[in-house]
Structure formats: C-alpha cells, structure tokens
Motif scaffolding. Structure first.
Motif, PDB file in Angstrom:
ATOM      1  N   PRO A 105      11.274   9.415  -3.385  1.00 35.48           N
ATOM      2  CA  PRO A 105       9.848   9.421  -3.737  1.00 35.48           C
ATOM      3  C   PRO A 105       9.465  10.613  -4.606  1.00 35.48           C
ATOM      4  O   PRO A 105      10.169  11.622  -4.652  1.00 35.48           O
ATOM      5  CB  PRO A 105       9.148   9.490  -2.380  1.00 35.48           C
ATOM      6  CG  PRO A 105      10.140  10.106  -1.457  1.00 35.48           C
ATOM      7  CD  PRO A 105      11.500   9.738  -1.982  1.00 35.48           C
ATOM      8  N   GLU A 133       0.838  -1.194   0.000  1.00 34.18           N
ATOM      9  CA  GLU A 133       0.000   0.000   0.000  1.00 34.18           C
ATOM     10  C   GLU A 133       0.876   1.248   0.000  1.00 34.18           C
ATOM     11  O   GLU A 133       2.025   1.216   0.415  1.00 34.18           O
ATOM     12  CB  GLU A 133      -0.944  -0.009   1.210  1.00 34.18           C
ATOM     13  CG  GLU A 133      -1.915  -1.173   1.154  1.00 34.18           C
ATOM     14  CD  GLU A 133      -2.957  -1.146   2.260  1.00 34.18           C
ATOM     15  OE1 GLU A 133      -4.085  -1.539   1.984  1.00 34.18           O
ATOM     16  OE2 GLU A 133      -2.631  -0.737   3.402  1.00 34.18           O
ATOM     17  N   ARG A 134       0.289   2.328  -0.477  1.00 34.23           N
ATOM     18  CA  ARG A 134       1.018   3.595  -0.554  1.00 34.23           C
ATOM     19  C   ARG A 134       0.164   4.713   0.028  1.00 34.23           C
ATOM     20  O   ARG A 134      -1.059   4.595   0.114  1.00 34.23           O
ATOM     21  CB  ARG A 134       1.391   3.907  -2.005  1.00 34.23           C
ATOM     22  CG  ARG A 134       0.181   4.136  -2.894  1.00 34.23           C
ATOM     23  CD  ARG A 134       0.569   4.260  -4.341  1.00 34.23           C
ATOM     24  NE  ARG A 134      -0.605   4.650  -5.131  1.00 34.23           N
ATOM     25  CZ  ARG A 134      -0.588   4.828  -6.427  1.00 34.23           C
ATOM     26  NH1 ARG A 134       0.537   4.659  -7.099  1.00 34.23           N
ATOM     27  NH2 ARG A 134      -1.670   5.187  -7.062  1.00 34.23           N
ATOM     28  N   LEU A 160       4.447   0.242  -7.840  1.00 31.11           N
ATOM     29  CA  LEU A 160       3.524   0.869  -6.884  1.00 31.11           C
ATOM     30  C   LEU A 160       3.775   2.362  -6.728  1.00 31.11           C
ATOM     31  O   LEU A 160       2.839   3.164  -6.727  1.00 31.11           O
ATOM     32  CB  LEU A 160       3.668   0.193  -5.516  1.00 31.11           C
ATOM     33  CG  LEU A 160       2.852   0.803  -4.370  1.00 31.11           C
ATOM     34  CD1 LEU A 160       1.390   0.408  -4.505  1.00 31.11           C
ATOM     35  CD2 LEU A 160       3.419   0.368  -3.026  1.00 31.11           C
ATOM     36  N   LEU A 161       5.036   2.741  -6.584  1.00 35.16           N
ATOM     37  CA  LEU A 161       5.373   4.104  -6.162  1.00 35.16           C
ATOM     38  C   LEU A 161       5.727   5.055  -7.296  1.00 35.16           C
ATOM     39  O   LEU A 161       5.640   6.274  -7.115  1.00 35.16           O
ATOM     40  CB  LEU A 161       6.560   4.062  -5.183  1.00 35.16           C
ATOM     41  CG  LEU A 161       6.373   3.219  -3.930  1.00 35.16           C
ATOM     42  CD1 LEU A 161       7.668   3.155  -3.146  1.00 35.16           C
ATOM     43  CD2 LEU A 161       5.235   3.759  -3.085  1.00 35.16           C
ATOM     44  N   LEU A 176       7.937  -2.409  -5.919  1.00 33.55           N
ATOM     45  CA  LEU A 176       7.976  -1.054  -5.360  1.00 33.55           C
ATOM     46  C   LEU A 176       7.977   0.003  -6.459  1.00 33.55           C
ATOM     47  O   LEU A 176       7.281   1.020  -6.343  1.00 33.55           O
ATOM     48  CB  LEU A 176       9.185  -0.886  -4.443  1.00 33.55           C
ATOM     49  CG  LEU A 176       9.079  -1.610  -3.107  1.00 33.55           C
ATOM     50  CD1 LEU A 176      10.422  -1.637  -2.399  1.00 33.55           C
ATOM     51  CD2 LEU A 176       8.003  -0.985  -2.230  1.00 33.55           C
ATOM     52  N   ASN A 190       2.670  11.463  -0.629  1.00 30.29           N
ATOM     53  CA  ASN A 190       3.880  12.047  -0.063  1.00 30.29           C
ATOM     54  C   ASN A 190       3.594  13.486   0.344  1.00 30.29           C
ATOM     55  O   ASN A 190       3.411  14.347  -0.513  1.00 30.29           O
ATOM     56  CB  ASN A 190       5.011  11.997  -1.101  1.00 30.29           C
ATOM     57  CG  ASN A 190       6.296  12.600  -0.609  1.00 30.29           C
ATOM     58  OD1 ASN A 190       6.411  13.019   0.533  1.00 30.29           O
ATOM     59  ND2 ASN A 190       7.283  12.661  -1.497  1.00 30.29           N
ATOM     60  N   TRP A 210       4.276   9.413  -4.043  1.00 28.58           N
ATOM     61  CA  TRP A 210       3.839   8.348  -3.146  1.00 28.58           C
ATOM     62  C   TRP A 210       4.958   7.865  -2.234  1.00 28.58           C
ATOM     63  O   TRP A 210       6.121   7.843  -2.616  1.00 28.58           O
ATOM     64  CB  TRP A 210       3.328   7.154  -3.949  1.00 28.58           C
ATOM     65  CG  TRP A 210       2.191   7.490  -4.836  1.00 28.58           C
ATOM     66  CD1 TRP A 210       2.242   7.689  -6.192  1.00 28.58           C
ATOM     67  CD2 TRP A 210       0.831   7.685  -4.460  1.00 28.58           C
ATOM     68  NE1 TRP A 210       1.003   7.997  -6.663  1.00 28.58           N
ATOM     69  CE2 TRP A 210       0.106   7.996  -5.630  1.00 28.58           C
ATOM     70  CE3 TRP A 210       0.150   7.621  -3.251  1.00 28.58           C
ATOM     71  CZ2 TRP A 210      -1.262   8.250  -5.618  1.00 28.58           C
ATOM     72  CZ3 TRP A 210      -1.214   7.871  -3.243  1.00 28.58           C
ATOM     73  CH2 TRP A 210      -1.899   8.178  -4.417  1.00 28.58           C
ATOM     74  N   LEU A 211       4.555   7.426  -1.034  1.00 31.44           N
ATOM     75  CA  LEU A 211       5.424   6.736  -0.084  1.00 31.44           C
ATOM     76  C   LEU A 211       4.861   5.336   0.127  1.00 31.44           C
ATOM     77  O   LEU A 211       3.638   5.157   0.130  1.00 31.44           O
ATOM     78  CB  LEU A 211       5.444   7.448   1.272  1.00 31.44           C
ATOM     79  CG  LEU A 211       5.861   8.908   1.289  1.00 31.44           C
ATOM     80  CD1 LEU A 211       5.661   9.491   2.680  1.00 31.44           C
ATOM     81  CD2 LEU A 211       7.306   9.047   0.828  1.00 31.44           C
ATOM     82  N   VAL A 212       5.725   4.356   0.335  1.00 31.03           N
ATOM     83  CA  VAL A 212       5.217   3.031   0.676  1.00 31.03           C
ATOM     84  C   VAL A 212       4.797   3.054   2.144  1.00 31.03           C
ATOM     85  O   VAL A 212       5.478   3.647   2.990  1.00 31.03           O
ATOM     86  CB  VAL A 212       6.251   1.919   0.389  1.00 31.03           C
ATOM     87  CG1 VAL A 212       7.462   2.023   1.304  1.00 31.03           C
ATOM     88  CG2 VAL A 212       5.620   0.545   0.492  1.00 31.03           C
ATOM     89  N   GLU A 213       3.668   2.455   2.432  1.00 37.78           N
ATOM     90  CA  GLU A 213       3.203   2.342   3.819  1.00 37.78           C
ATOM     91  C   GLU A 213       4.026   1.230   4.451  1.00 37.78           C
ATOM     92  O   GLU A 213       4.068   0.107   3.945  1.00 37.78           O
ATOM     93  CB  GLU A 213       1.697   2.049   3.845  1.00 37.78           C
ATOM     94  CG  GLU A 213       1.053   2.212   5.212  1.00 37.78           C
ATOM     95  CD  GLU A 213       1.365   1.073   6.135  1.00 37.78           C
ATOM     96  OE1 GLU A 213       1.858   1.344   7.256  1.00 37.78           O
ATOM     97  OE2 GLU A 213       1.142  -0.095   5.753  1.00 37.78           O
TER      98      GLU A 213
END
Length: 154
Positions: A69, A28-29, A107-108, A104, A32, A72-75
């Motif tokens: 980044p 999940e993301r 996702l990001l 990653l 940012n 987005w940031l990874v949760e």
C-alpha cells in the motif's frame, strides 16, 4: 480504533447484502496509518466462486492478492462483498482474476499489486491466472503464495 479512519465507510458495522454482480459492488478504502512504510498485505480467498459464462456451471478458485500500500488500504468487508459478488456472475477465469486486480489498483493506487487466481479444473484442466503491476519493490518480504500446482489442489 481511530474513528477518523472509518469516516465515510458505508458497509463496515452495517448489515450489508451481497451485491448481485461485481459492477454494483462497492469497494471501500481507508487511509493507511502506516503510509511511508513499505510492507506487504495479503488477502487469501480459498473459496472464490463465479459462473462459467457459457454453461452457467459454477467455477471455483483459490485467489491470493498481495499488495504494497501507499496512502490507502482496502476495507476488508468491502473486499469480501466484492469477491462474493462474482458468485452469480458469468465470466471466464482470466476476466474474473484481472477484473479483481484492476479494480483494486484503481481504488488503492498501491505501490505494487499482484494476484494469483488458481482455478480448479473444469474438463480436467486447471487454469491459473497471474498478473502484477511491475517488479516487486526493493526490501519487501514476499512469501510464496503457497498454492501448490494442481494435484488434487486444496
């Protein structure tokens, strides 16, 4: 904490079982809050485990992920669960390391990402796997990953 930043997260703040394999793990993301500022984020997983796809024996690695980044940031809880999902997953060192990085990146969509997979020896040979998306962006402070060459690594 801004409640809007965590809207839609399904794992944070909930009892979430460890996924059984990387394909079923949900990364999940979050937005940012410092988008537009170039900075580096580092995650270190010194106790990463997976299984040898041939013998079923455990393999151990020290994984270091650095990324710059954008939106987005990874949760981090989802990342921890994703990394843990490799625990009973059979794959070669190279496949594990690159799979983590590619998931990653997908996702990001970071400005930049690199991964270092420092695998502990099996049969007396450590295997280290490195990959990055391109040159380090200008102006980024990027320290050494801090994992010594194998000599009783740890």
């Amino acid at each position: 904490m801004n409640p809007d930043i965590t809207a839609g997260l399904t794992q944070l703040g909930h009892d979430t079982p460890l996924p059984t394999d990387p394909d079923s793990a949900r990364l999940e993301r979050v937005p940012n809050p410092q988008a537009g500022i170039a900075y580096c984020v580092r995650f270190t997983a010194p106790e990463f485990t997976s299984l040898c796809p041939m013998t079923g024996q455990p393999d151990f690695a020290h994984i270091v992920i650095d990324y710059v980044p954008q939106d987005w940031l990874v949760e981090s809880k989802s990342l921890k669960l994703f990394l843990g999902s490799f625990r009973n997953h059979g794959a070669f060192h190279e496949d594990c390391t690159i799979t983590i990085a590619r998931r990653l990146v997908t996702l990001l969509e970071p400005q930049w990402l690199r991964i270092g997979g420092y695998w502990y020896p099996r049969g007396g040979i450590p295997i280290d796997v490195f990959w990055q998306t391109g040159p380090v962006p200008a102006g980024i402070f990027l320290p050494d990953q801090g994992v010594p060459p194998y000599r009783g690594r740890g």
